[in-house]
Design an enzyme around this catalytic site. Structure first.
Site, PDB file in Angstrom:
ATOM      1  N   GLY A 215      42.785  51.132  45.543  1.00  0.00           N
ATOM      2  CA  GLY A 215      41.374  50.754  45.615  1.00  0.00           C
ATOM      3  C   GLY A 215      41.209  49.259  45.462  1.00  0.00           C
ATOM      4  N   SER A 216      40.047  48.871  44.980  1.00  0.00           N
ATOM      5  CA  SER A 216      39.721  47.446  44.934  1.00  0.00           C
ATOM      6  C   SER A 216      40.296  46.770  43.683  1.00  0.00           C
ATOM      7  CB  SER A 216      38.195  47.292  44.930  1.00  0.00           C
ATOM      8  OG  SER A 216      37.668  47.970  43.810  1.00  0.00           O
ATOM      9  N   PRO A 217      40.505  45.464  43.745  1.00  0.00           N
ATOM     10  CA  PRO A 217      41.030  44.754  42.572  1.00  0.00           C
ATOM     11  C   PRO A 217      40.127  44.888  41.348  1.00  0.00           C
ATOM     12  CG  PRO A 217      41.194  43.383  44.540  1.00  0.00           C
ATOM     13  CD  PRO A 217      40.421  44.602  44.925  1.00  0.00           C
ATOM     14  N   VAL A 219      38.161  47.406  40.403  1.00  0.00           N
ATOM     15  CA  VAL A 219      38.366  48.702  39.745  1.00  0.00           C
ATOM     16  C   VAL A 219      39.816  48.783  39.230  1.00  0.00           C
ATOM     17  CG1 VAL A 219      38.243  51.209  39.990  1.00  0.00           C
ATOM     18  CG2 VAL A 219      36.549  49.792  41.117  1.00  0.00           C
ATOM     19  N   GLY A 220      40.731  48.146  39.930  1.00  0.00           N
ATOM     20  CA  GLY A 220      42.124  48.091  39.463  1.00  0.00           C
ATOM     21  C   GLY A 220      42.213  47.567  38.029  1.00  0.00           C
ATOM     22  N   GLU A 237      47.568  49.804  43.975  1.00  0.00           N
ATOM     23  CA  GLU A 237      47.589  49.402  45.390  1.00  0.00           C
ATOM     24  C   GLU A 237      46.224  48.814  45.690  1.00  0.00           C
ATOM     25  OE1 GLU A 237      49.916  49.262  47.459  1.00  0.00           O
ATOM     26  OE2 GLU A 237      51.463  50.639  46.810  1.00  0.00           O
ATOM     27  N   CYS A 271      43.533  48.139  54.556  1.00  0.00           N
ATOM     28  CA  CYS A 271      43.957  47.080  53.618  1.00  0.00           C
ATOM     29  C   CYS A 271      45.014  46.169  54.214  1.00  0.00           C
ATOM     30  CB  CYS A 271      44.462  47.702  52.323  1.00  0.00           C
ATOM     31  SG  CYS A 271      45.848  48.803  52.593  1.00  0.00           S
TER      32      CYS A 271
HETATM   33  P1  NAD Z   1      37.212  51.360  44.821  1.00  0.00           P
HETATM   34  O1  NAD Z   1      38.075  50.539  43.921  1.00  0.00           O
HETATM   35  O2  NAD Z   1      35.757  51.138  44.812  1.00  0.00           O
HETATM   36  O3  NAD Z   1      37.416  52.919  44.533  1.00  0.00           O
HETATM   37  C1  NAD Z   1      38.690  53.519  44.487  1.00  0.00           C
HETATM   38  C2  NAD Z   1      38.643  54.730  43.568  1.00  0.00           C
HETATM   39  O4  NAD Z   1      38.301  54.299  42.266  1.00  0.00           O
HETATM   40  C3  NAD Z   1      37.629  55.788  43.982  1.00  0.00           C
HETATM   41  O5  NAD Z   1      38.221  57.056  43.845  1.00  0.00           O
HETATM   42  C4  NAD Z   1      36.506  55.602  42.981  1.00  0.00           C
HETATM   43  O6  NAD Z   1      35.864  56.810  42.666  1.00  0.00           O
HETATM   44  C5  NAD Z   1      37.227  55.073  41.758  1.00  0.00           C
HETATM   45  N1  NAD Z   1      36.371  54.205  40.948  1.00  0.00           N
HETATM   46  C6  NAD Z   1      35.387  53.375  41.402  1.00  0.00           C
HETATM   47  N2  NAD Z   1      34.823  52.718  40.372  1.00  0.00           N
HETATM   48  C7  NAD Z   1      35.446  53.151  39.247  1.00  0.00           C
HETATM   49  C8  NAD Z   1      35.313  52.853  37.873  1.00  0.00           C
HETATM   50  N3  NAD Z   1      34.405  51.980  37.433  1.00  0.00           N
HETATM   51  N4  NAD Z   1      36.120  53.486  36.999  1.00  0.00           N
HETATM   52  C9  NAD Z   1      37.050  54.371  37.429  1.00  0.00           C
HETATM   53  N5  NAD Z   1      37.224  54.691  38.727  1.00  0.00           N
HETATM   54  C10 NAD Z   1      36.438  54.107  39.620  1.00  0.00           C
HETATM   55  O7  NAD Z   1      37.851  51.136  46.268  1.00  0.00           O
HETATM   56  P2  NAD Z   1      37.318  51.680  47.636  1.00  0.00           P
HETATM   57  O8  NAD Z   1      36.056  50.947  47.944  1.00  0.00           O
HETATM   58  O9  NAD Z   1      37.320  53.178  47.625  1.00  0.00           O
HETATM   59  O10 NAD Z   1      38.483  51.227  48.630  1.00  0.00           O
HETATM   60  C11 NAD Z   1      38.494  49.966  49.216  1.00  0.00           C
HETATM   61  C12 NAD Z   1      39.497  49.083  48.513  1.00  0.00           C
HETATM   62  O11 NAD Z   1      40.762  49.721  48.456  1.00  0.00           O
HETATM   63  C13 NAD Z   1      39.735  47.798  49.290  1.00  0.00           C
HETATM   64  O12 NAD Z   1      39.802  46.721  48.384  1.00  0.00           O
HETATM   65  C14 NAD Z   1      41.086  48.017  49.941  1.00  0.00           C
HETATM   66  O13 NAD Z   1      41.790  46.863  50.263  1.00  0.00           O
HETATM   67  C15 NAD Z   1      41.777  48.831  48.916  1.00  0.00           C
HETATM   68  N6  NAD Z   1      42.875  49.587  49.509  1.00  0.00           N
HETATM   69  C16 NAD Z   1      44.158  49.247  49.208  1.00  0.00           C
HETATM   70  C17 NAD Z   1      45.199  49.931  49.802  1.00  0.00           C
HETATM   71  C18 NAD Z   1      46.633  49.618  49.500  1.00  0.00           C
HETATM   72  O14 NAD Z   1      47.479  50.423  49.814  1.00  0.00           O
HETATM   73  N7  NAD Z   1      46.940  48.497  48.903  1.00  0.00           N
HETATM   74  C19 NAD Z   1      44.932  50.950  50.716  1.00  0.00           C
HETATM   75  C20 NAD Z   1      43.616  51.257  50.998  1.00  0.00           C
HETATM   76  C21 NAD Z   1      42.584  50.577  50.375  1.00  0.00           C
END
Ligand code: NAD
Length: 435
Positions: A215-217, A219-220, A237, A271
């Site tokens: 997901g996003s940095p 939330v990471g 990731e 991504c």
């Molecule tokens: P996101 O970080 O918003 O959400 C990812 C997951 O985290 C979802 O399941 C969501 O429910 C959960 N989440 C959201 N907020 C949260 C919180 N406060 N606490 C706990 N969990 C929470 O990301 P997104 O918008 O779903 O995806 C897009 C991002 O993912 C982009 O930055 C993209 O580059 C990245 N991405 C990376 C890869 C990779 O392999 N490196 C692949 C695909 C997407």
């Protein structure tokens, strides 16, 4: 040395995953029971035998085979994912990964005997591939099946019990994963949790033995903070802003077709997509008409009507990407339709490094061209920013491609093509953190 394995999570008295007086408030946690049920199943060692892992992986293969149409329909409803793209990225890439695991699992599971020193000549020294335990996999929305199932395949192959948490933004895919996938897997060992931010926060209060997050940095950081409380190892990731160097020596049509494919696949919500091209002013002049031609070849003169071009996943994401169109000048595309969440395949030029479109991950169908004087300036530009997930380099001179590879640092690298490196299960995948 043969040592009985000790697991850091081994429950102490009164902390066996169920509610206890000393459980730090976990008796109130809505997911504590589920986690301790999975931990008990893991402790029973049923996920360990090769035959068990193979049976679960084969069941996952049947899910992909029998529910392919449902996957295509769910991802089409979620974000109008084109059927070819969905079949390739959500189904075929998972099958690739599955076959890799099935073909290699017995070899992967074997102990690896290692070199010994003089004092240990008579001992047996080896590395045992031991599963972590109960793993949490959290997925994003952009590849809502692939980015859940690929880590799941790895986790099953490694003998873990798993909770998977799909993105709540892609409702149809989430429903399919929640309602259908469990019918194929051992319910005692694999569970799906559907959750928004609030519930995921509660889920993360539990102690897992490994967390795999895509997901996003931003939330990471939240995931890593939650994991740190239990000292749980994590894989994050995260996003990427991937440069693509294009040398003057290239076959411009070829570059244009490959860049258009990589950038506009999944409407740019990938991504590892190339986000910006670095090239000379002369190459930019040749590249713009070639990109226009490639876009028309792939999506027709009106991409809005093309069955091969997707949509932005949600209204919030649409508005964010739309706002980035004000960076620089539109050379191709630029049309939008909020009702449909449509943004045309777009090329921006004259974008300054300080403009918003260069300050954040675009994650939409916008390609930026930035002009540089030469390869050295391109490399300096790449190295002055956060290390990308992928660096791309196009040149008919392999020395130039190698120069970019040698002098930059990124999670992956692909020369004279885009995206194709992820189709190789023999290659590792991932970023290398931020500076
Ligand atoms: P996101 O970080 O918003 O959400 C990812 C997951 O985290 C979802 O399941 C969501 O429910 C959960 N989440 C959201 N907020 C949260 C919180 N406060 N606490 C706990 N969990 C929470 O990301 P997104 O918008 O779903 O995806 C897009 C991002 O993912 C982009 O930055 C993209 O580059 C990245 N991405 C990376 C890869 C990779 O392999 N490196 C692949 C695909 C997407």
């Amino acid at each position: 040395m043969e040592q009985p394995l000790e697991h850091p999570w081994q429950p102490t008295d009164g902390e066996a995953g169920t509610a206890g007086a000393d459980d730090g408030g976990m008796s109130e946690n809505p997911y504590a029971g589920l986690v301790s049920r999975l931990r008990a199943a893991w402790l029973s060692r049923r996920t360990r035998p090769l035959e068990y892992r193979v049976a679960q992986l084969e069941a996952l293969g049947r899910f992909l085979e029998e529910k392919k149409q449902d996957i295509l329909e769910a991802t089409a409803l979620d974000m109008r994912k084109p059927p070819f793209e969905a079949e390739f990225s959500e189904v075929l890439l998972c099958k690739n990964e599955l076959n890799e695991a099935l073909n290699n699992l017995s070899r992967w599971m074997k102990d690896k005997h290692v070199d010994k020193n003089l004092a240990t000549q008579l001992d047996s020294a080896f590395i045992r591939k031991d599963p972590y335990g109960v793993v949490l996999i959290i997925g994003p929305w952009n590849y809502p099946i692939y980015l859940l199932l690929v880590p799941l395949i790895g986790a099953i192959a490694a003998g873990n019990c798993v909770i998977i948490k799909p993105s709540e933004l892609t409702k149809n895919s989430e429903k399919l994963i929640e309602e259908v996938l469990p019918k194929y897997l051992d319910k005692d060992c694999f569970a799906v949790v559907t959750a928004g931010v609030e519930e995921t926060t509660r889920l993360l209060e539990n102690k897992f033995d490994y967390i795999f997050f895509t997901g996003s940095p931003s939330v990471g950081r939240i995931i890593m903070t939650a994991a740190a409380k239990h000292l749980t190892p994590v894989t994050l990731e995260l996003g990427g802003k991937n440069p693509c160097y294009v040398s003057d020596t290239c076959d411009v049509q070829n570059v244009a077709r490959r860049v258009v494919w990589g950038r506009f696949f999944n409407a740019g919500q990938t991504c590892i997509a190339p986000e910006y091209v670095l090239c000379s002013v002369e190459m930019q002049e040749k590249l713009i008409p070639a990109l226009r031609e490639a876009i028309t070849e792939f999506y027709g003169s009106e991409p809005r009507n093309s069955p091969d071009f997707g949509r932005i996943v949600g209204d919030k994401q649409f508005r964010r990407v739309q706002a980035l169109l004000s960076s620089g000048r539109v050379a191709i595309g630029g049309q939008t339709d909020e009702k449909e969440r449509y943004i045309a395949p777009t090329v921006l030029v004259d974008v300054k490094p300080s403009d918003p479109a260069m300050q954040e991950e675009i994650f939409g169908p916008i390609l930026i061209i930035i002009t540089v004087a030469n390869i050295d300036e391109a490399i300096d530009f790449i190295n002055s920013r956060e290390r990308p997930l992928v660096v791309y380099a196009f040149s008919s001179n392999s020395k130039e491609v190698n120069q970019v590879l040698e002098r930059t640092s990124s999670g992956g690298f692909c020369g004279n093509d885009t995206l194709m490196h992820v189709t190789l299960t023999s290659l590792p995948f991932g970023g290398i953190g931020f500076r």
